[in-house]
Structures are given as C-alpha cells and as structure tokens.
Write a protein that holds these residues in place. Sequence first.
Motif: not given
Length: 273
Positions: A73-82, A92-101, A148-150, A174-176
Amino acid sequence: MKSIVPVIIVVFMGFCFLFVGFTNPSTPAGHEGYVKENPRVWGKGGFRGALKGPANYGVSFWRNEVENVDFRPQTYAETFHILAKDELNISFRFQTIIKVKPGSIQGVVEDYAGAEFYPRYIKEPLRAMVRRHVQTLESRQVKEKRADIAKSVMTELEQYLADTPFIVVSGAVGNIDYPKVVTQAVEKKLAAKQLLDEKETQREIAKRDAEIRIEEAKGIAEAQRIINSTLTVNYLQHEAINAQLKMADSPNHTTVYIPSGENGIPIIKNVEK
C-alpha cells in the motif's frame, strides 16, 4: 609469437562478451517483477514470467530483464487550491492509500504503465473528483464535511478502478487553510465572543449580588415586622420592671425610683410623629 597474440585477444574478448552477456533478473521484497525478453538482435521478446519478491529469475544469457512494481500500500498526497462556492480560495491536502492486487503484474505493466500507473492513470481523475465534491460547498462547510467529502471521493474512485488491478484502501482530507483575511476575521470574532462572555459573567455576578442584598433586606424587614408586632404596651412595661429590678440589685450605683404610673408601673406611650 606474433600469431598467438591475436588468438589471446579474441579469447579474452569472448570471455568478456560471455561475462557481460549473462543476466540474473531479481525482484526485492514487497514487489512483483515482470520478466521480459529483450530481442535486441534476435528473438521476438515480450513477457517471460512473473516474480514475487524476494526472488531471482535465474541466470540467463543477455536478453532477459525485469521491471519491478511495488505492491505494498502506497500513500499518494495531492495539494489543492480550490475556489469554494462562496468564492473563497481554500488550500488543503488529499491523501489516498492505494495498493496493487497480488498476481496482476502482467496487466499492470502491459496495460497501466507499470510503476508509473498512478501519475499515468489515477492522478488527474482523482484530482477532478476532489474538485467536483469541494466546489459545490461553501468554504466553512468544507471543514465541517471533510469526512463526507473523503467518503464520496473514495466511492467514486472505487467505481473508477473497479475493473483495474488497483485497490483503494482509504482517503482523507488533510489540514484546511483559509485566506488570511478569513483567519483574521475568525480571530476577531472569537475575541469579541470571549469579551461578550466575560461581560455576561460579570452581569450574572452583579445580578446574584443584587438578589442577595434583596433577600437580606427582606429578612431585615420581616424581622422588624415581627418585632413591631410583639412590642405591645404590656410587654414594654414588663421589660421596664425587669430593668428596674436589675438596677436595684446592682452594687455599683444608687437608683432613685420615682413612680410615674398606676401602682408605680412605668408609663409606656406611643409617640405620634
């Protein structure tokens, strides 16, 4: 002697060729490897097998190579200015954990760019999903509804990756951070509320003090009423006689008693103002 030298050179070059021509593809722990044949000069090349690390494919001559992909499982963090619905720019930052089957290395490499699967096939669709779910909210609602967003983004991402070798483990907002003007306004509001709360506390204290003074005054008035109701003429004459008896028994002074009422009883009279 001169004829031997070229032979030695040729043999030496042959050994060097054999030495550099052998490969031993290997895959580290936590990874799966896509072993492929590199045709270079001859052969059709392509997929030769899969490795689940830690493992070695074995010594082969020249053409076999391995492409390894991390399956943990790997963590991928994306930074947003919306720009939110109320036209305030929030960060804010949105962090997603994804793994490969497990066992899907061939499809990952051939269909999804191998180790580059996230930037090539997931990153931009994920960013579009986050923007879509945030831009419909006002800035203050983003912090209130971050869970709810997540959840909504994860549901959409799972549907997007349903027929792929990738599994969504979790996602979180993440932190807003709000613009400085908003932060300052919030700080002023909090300071004003604190001052208002302090004034309210002082008002309550003053109110309680006044209530205590009122109750004390009521007590005094009630006591005076009771005393006034019991101070009859006969009671005051009785008290005056007792006072005279005490003075008569005192050895420190001489008391001259002058009768002023009937039978020498002191006269008690109400004085009208």
